[in-house]
Design an enzyme around this catalytic site. Structure first.
Site, mmCIF file in Angstrom:
data_model
loop_
_atom_site.group_PDB
_atom_site.id
_atom_site.type_symbol
_atom_site.label_atom_id
_atom_site.label_comp_id
_atom_site.label_asym_id
_atom_site.label_seq_id
_atom_site.Cartn_x
_atom_site.Cartn_y
_atom_site.Cartn_z
ATOM 1 N N GLY A 7 -12.185 -4.622 1.181
ATOM 2 C CA GLY A 7 -13.568 -4.225 1.443
ATOM 3 C C GLY A 7 -14.071 -3.233 0.397
ATOM 4 O O GLY A 7 -15.190 -3.347 -0.102
ATOM 5 N N ARG A 10 0.826 -1.222 0.000
ATOM 6 C CA ARG A 10 0.000 0.000 0.000
ATOM 7 C C ARG A 10 0.858 1.270 0.000
ATOM 8 O O ARG A 10 0.423 2.296 -0.512
ATOM 9 C CB ARG A 10 -0.929 -0.002 1.208
ATOM 10 C CG ARG A 10 -2.159 -0.853 0.976
ATOM 11 C CD ARG A 10 -3.024 -0.882 2.207
ATOM 12 N NE ARG A 10 -4.364 -1.348 1.898
ATOM 13 C CZ ARG A 10 -5.247 -1.700 2.814
ATOM 14 N NH1 ARG A 10 -4.931 -1.658 4.099
ATOM 15 N NH2 ARG A 10 -6.450 -2.096 2.460
ATOM 16 N N GLY A 64 -6.872 -7.153 0.472
ATOM 17 C CA GLY A 64 -6.971 -7.927 1.703
ATOM 18 C C GLY A 64 -6.176 -9.218 1.664
ATOM 19 O O GLY A 64 -5.029 -9.237 1.236
ATOM 20 N N LYS A 101 -16.179 -16.343 5.187
ATOM 21 C CA LYS A 101 -17.628 -16.227 5.416
ATOM 22 C C LYS A 101 -18.415 -15.921 4.148
ATOM 23 O O LYS A 101 -18.126 -14.961 3.452
ATOM 24 C CB LYS A 101 -17.887 -15.133 6.441
ATOM 25 C CG LYS A 101 -17.549 -15.568 7.849
ATOM 26 C CD LYS A 101 -17.357 -14.391 8.752
ATOM 27 C CE LYS A 101 -18.555 -14.111 9.626
ATOM 28 N NZ LYS A 101 -18.382 -12.788 10.259
#
Ligand code: 3PG
Ligand code: MG
Length: 402
Positions: free
Chosen positions: A383, A36, A359, A201
């Site tokens: 996200g 980043r 991520g 998830k």
């Protein structure tokens, strides 16, 4: 249309605040993945070279509105200095004496980094008036704002949203690049178009599945979320991750995919283990036979199997557009890294346009030793890119639009 700085704007001597996402992993005070920071360089360098007094702001981690040394941006200042090849001044606060002092003495063409924005209660407050107060204090530091923290544009936070309303504000290079890529994934993607989803998830991915199903040709599912799909097919999944309350929703996706003519591909085989651990005993079984493994009802699925890995790789290799988000298994443990490695390898080899979501998948690509250049794009926002692909409006982008 996103506002961007025009090439002929005169920035010499101007105080330009740059909101970056320098939220990077640290270990014993050292940056362990500087992706980043490197992704933020084009904007910072461009502003520096135009003679601006560059004031970089960012968050790191999730401190709770008060200073917390473990989340200090000081190690980031060091890495940024190395990458820029010049000393970056570091202020030990955001709107206090240190920041004011450093900014007052900044020279044209210099770079100053302020301490973690989230050390201030106002940054991530749910209360918009608290955010406004902090944003006003930040706005006093600068003449204009370049917003470039793509990884955080889905957050309605003071430096991302309110600050952009208080100063003349423009999107930076990174945000522009990320958006071009995301648009290529959503507006007339070249076909066949394959999306690979993993991660733990399914509930985190419902929106993206819903929105992408009508757009893709193939949807490949792996990772912890696959067990909810397998359960929806009527298979027993032992002690694998399972979101019981999402089974009906997942059944809906399966039938919707059929209606749309989308090939929804579940792994034919699974690597199951006796426990969640690096040194677990493990074996490969058909997806329908998880509890028929030697671990019976205690079997826990930790990776997709070799047949699935090769099916997935094949689908990726023949695609013209591929987007991947979420590891296929517990890649942090070598015994369960194969699925993620094979998917990463196929993305790195395909001639199609290949995009790795941010991520965990970006971390996996680097950790498994792939060269970043082998992919067309590795997003800096996990996200944020998912929410974009869900079709949601992102506050940090909305505010930069005319
Ligand atoms: C991220 O790493 O996801 C971004 O930097 C945003 O951080 P957050 O999820 O803590 O808001
Ligand atoms: Mg996050």
């Amino acid at each position: 249309m996103l506002r961007t700085l025009s090439a002929n704007s005169d920035l010499h001597g101007k105080r330009v605040i740059v909101r970056c996402d320098l939220n990077v992993p640290l270990e014993s005070g050292k940056v362990t993945d500087d992706g980043r920071i490197r992704a933020s360089l084009p904007t910072i360098k461009k502003l520096r070279d135009s003679g601006a007094k560059v004031i970089v702001i960012s968050h790191l981690g999730r401190p709770e509105g008060a200073p917390d040394e473990k989340y200090s941006l000081l190690p980031v200042a060091k890495r940024l200095s190395e990458l820029l090849g010049e000393e970056v001044a570091f202020a030990s606060d955001t709107v206090g004496a240190s920041a004011k002092d450093k900014i007052a003495s900044a020279q044209p063409g210099s770079v100053t980094l302020l301490e973690n924005l989230r050390f201030n209660q106002g940054e991530a407050s749910k209360d918009s008036s608290e955010r406004e107060v902090f944003a006003k204090q930040l706005a006093d530091h600068g003449d204009l704002l370049v917003s470039d923290g793509f990884g955080v544009v889905h957050r309605k936070q003071a430096s991302v949203y309110e600050l952009a309303k208080l100063l003349p504000s423009y999107a930076g290079e990174l945000i522009s690049t990320e958006l071009k890529v995301l648009e290529r994934l959503t507006i007339n993607p070249e076909r066949p178009y394959t999306v690979v989803l993993g991660g733990s998830k399914v509930s985190d991915k419902l929106g993206v599945i819903e929105n992408l199903l009508p757009k893709v040709n193939k949807l490949l599912i792996g990772g912890g979320m696959v067990f909810t799909f397998l359960a929806a097919m009527g298979y027993k999944v032992g002690k694998s991750l399972l979101e019981q309350d999402q089974i009906e929703k997942v059944k809906g996706f399966v039938s919707r995919a059929k209606e749309l003519g989308v090939e929804l591909v579940l792994p034919k085989d699974i690597v199951v283990a006796d426990k969640f651990a690096a040194d677990a005993r493990f074996e490969t079984v058909p997806s329908s036979g998880i509890e028929a493994s030697s671990f019976g009802q205690d079997a826990v699925g930790l990776d997709i199997g070799p047949i699935a890995s090769s099916d997935f790789a094949q689908a990726i290799l023949v695609s013209r557009t591929v987007f991947w988000n979420g590891p296929m298994g517990v890649f942090e443990f070598e015994s369960f890294a194969n699925g993620t490695r094979e998917v990463a390898r196929a993305l790195s080899e395909t001639k199609g346009f290949s995009v790795v979501g941010g991520g965990d998948s970006a971390a996996a690509v680097r950790q498994l030793g792939f060269s970043e250049n082998a992919f067309d794009h590795i997003s800096t926002g996990g996200g944020a890119s998912l929410e974009f692909l869900e079709g949601k409006s992102l506050p940090g982008l909305e505010v930069l639009n005319d």
